[in-house]
Scaffold this active site. Structure first.
Site, PDB file in Angstrom:
ATOM      1  N   HIS A   1       0.864  -1.181   0.000  1.00 15.98           N
ATOM      2  CA  HIS A   1       0.000   0.000   0.000  1.00 15.98           C
ATOM      3  C   HIS A   1       0.899   1.230   0.000  1.00 15.98           C
ATOM      4  CE1 HIS A   1      -3.699   2.319   0.808  1.00 15.98           C
ATOM      5  NE2 HIS A   1      -2.872   3.127   1.455  1.00 15.98           N
ATOM      6  N   CYS A   2       0.753   2.049  -1.034  1.00 14.73           N
ATOM      7  CA  CYS A   2       1.618   3.215  -1.195  1.00 14.73           C
ATOM      8  C   CYS A   2       0.833   4.473  -0.846  1.00 14.73           C
ATOM      9  CB  CYS A   2       2.143   3.296  -2.625  1.00 14.73           C
ATOM     10  SG  CYS A   2       3.286   4.675  -2.887  1.00 14.73           S
ATOM     11  N   PRO A   3       1.150   5.137   0.263  1.00 16.44           N
ATOM     12  CA  PRO A   3       0.426   6.388   0.585  1.00 16.44           C
ATOM     13  C   PRO A   3       0.761   7.520  -0.365  1.00 16.44           C
ATOM     14  CG  PRO A   3       2.215   6.015   2.146  1.00 16.44           C
ATOM     15  CD  PRO A   3       2.141   4.792   1.298  1.00 16.44           C
TER      16      PRO A   3
ATOM     17  N   GLY B   1      -1.743   7.153  -2.903  1.00 16.03           N
ATOM     18  CA  GLY B   1      -3.085   7.092  -2.341  1.00 16.03           C
ATOM     19  C   GLY B   1      -3.867   5.864  -2.734  1.00 16.03           C
ATOM     20  N   ASN B   2      -3.199   4.732  -2.908  1.00 12.42           N
ATOM     21  CA  ASN B   2      -3.896   3.519  -3.331  1.00 12.42           C
ATOM     22  C   ASN B   2      -3.016   2.313  -3.076  1.00 12.42           C
ATOM     23  OD1 ASN B   2      -5.867   1.888  -4.374  1.00 12.42           O
ATOM     24  ND2 ASN B   2      -5.883   2.814  -6.416  1.00 12.42           N
TER      25      ASN B   2
END
Length: 398
Positions: free
Chosen positions: A168-170, A173-174
């Site tokens: 999960h890559c902040p 944002g997804n």
């Protein structure tokens, strides 16, 4: 007297999807709820490129070549396109089991494991699956009530099982999964090239200007250069520098056909020294499969239609004349009672043919109170009255 009318309200499936995702543009855009860092990413990229285009590009286009700003624009647009494609797409979310499916899986597990004595821990819910002569374990997800496919994992932030889950890559944002990993990789690759490109030509700009007006005068005349990476004071640019190292790490993973989740857990490099069953043993084949393979469609059907019934009360409007009746009510009445409408039309046509050959004018005739059978209480319909009767409040017998 009131009549209960049931209306069906159309609702998109994305409005009822579980998990912690947000949807925009009627379900076409899917993102995580935590989007603050994604907006920071946009600000850093746009701010960096705006300063470069405003100060350095104009001078370099005149002194060196007009192709310098053109190539920078191409890299910038490509990086932004890949970022938005990664952020707004479905990463490969697996739908949760329906209640009937979950109950069937529970019965199947109980039949396989048998009854567990009280006080003892039940055995793990795992299924063995063979891929390229390697045993792969399919784990059961207690949230989604399914056995996850190989390489899938449950994201605790989005609360969904994602196929070929990478991480999960902040910053985007997804989640990054099977359906958007190639776009994520192209984004960080193009951003790395853009970072190196701007860094290099900032140094060239400072060197050319310093030969003419001196180093200090160059910094005074160009605030964008004063905040540029060569002097280490361009704060928005600093967080983007590690993206070059991130690109190298993911290039290594793509060459091995491995995910970040598998690398962190040591799935194929642990004590057992189990070989990666998904690797083809060839760097070119692995890269082609990950970056150029067929993209599976989304299985969520976010924009599908859900029909929901709504009940409401409608008053009796049989005393209203034809001028006050709504067209929708007429269509509904004719749809519900096609037999009666056809008989009335046939009678109207027959009576018109039997009349005089000269054209007759139809006058507005007031509607009489109808009996429960749908006909007037004392009078029978004539050829003039039948066209004016446009509503049936009950079945008519002939």
């Amino acid at each position: 007297m009131s009549v209960m009318v049931v209306r069906k309200k159309a609702m998109r499936k994305w409005e009822k999807l579980p998990g912690r995702n947000t949807f925009c543009c009627d379900g076409r855009i899917m993102m995580a709820r935590q989007k603050g860092i994604f907006y920071l990413t946009l600000f850093l990229i746009l701010g960096t490129c705006a300063l470069f285009f405003a100060f350095e590009c104009r001078y370099l286009a005149v002194q060196l070549s007009p192709a310098i700003p053109v190539f920078a624009v191409v890299l910038f647009l490509f990086a932004m396109a890949m970022l938005l494609r990664t952020s707004f797409s479905d990463p490969g979310v697996i739908p949760r089991a329906l209640p009937d499916e979950a109950a069937f899986i529970e019965m199947e597990i109980e039949a396989t494991n048998g009854t567990v004595p009280q006080g003892q821990r039940p055995p793990p819910r795992i299924k063995n699956f063979q891929i390229n002569n390697q045993i792969v374990k399919l784990k059961y997800c207690y949230t989604c009530k399914i056995f996850r496919p190989p390489r899938a994992s449950h994201c605790s932030i989005c609360d969904n099982c994602v196929e070929r889950f990478d991480h999960h890559c902040p910053w985007v944002g997804n989640c990054v999964g099977k359906r958007n990993y190639r776009y994520f990789y192209l984004f960080i690759l193009s951003l790395s090239l853009l970072t190196i490109y701007i860094f290099t030509f900032n140094i060239v700009y400072v060197a050319l200007k310093s030969l003419k007006i001196g180093f200090l005068n160059t910094l005074k005349e160009t605030p964008g250069t004063y905040l540029s990476p060569p002097h280490g004071a361009y704060l928005p640019f600093r967080p983007l520098c590690p993206v070059v190292g991130l690109t190298g790490f993911h290039t290594f993973l793509v060459a091995l056909n491995q995910t970040t989740n598998e690398d962190i857990k040591g799935a194929w490099t642990g004590k057992n020294r189990v070989q990666n069953p998904y690797s083809h043993g060839n760097i070119v084949k692995n890269c082609c499969e990950v970056l150029c393979g067929p993209l599976p469609p989304s299985v969520l059907d976010r924009r599908g239609i859900l029909q929901q019934e709504e009940s409401g009360a409608q008053g009796d409007s049989s005393t209203r004349g034809p001028s006050t009746q709504e067209p929708g009510a007429l269509e509904k009445s004719s749809t519900q009672e096609p037999g009666a409408a056809q008989v009335l039309s046939a009678q109207a046509v027959g009576s018109t043919r039997e009349g005089s050959s000269s054209p007759t004018r139809q006058s507005a005739v007031p509607m009489l109170p109808l009996s429960p059978t749908g006909m007037p209480e004392e009078t029978q319909p004539s050829a003039v009255e039948l066209p004016a009767q446009t509503r049936d409040d009950g079945p008519t017998e002939h």
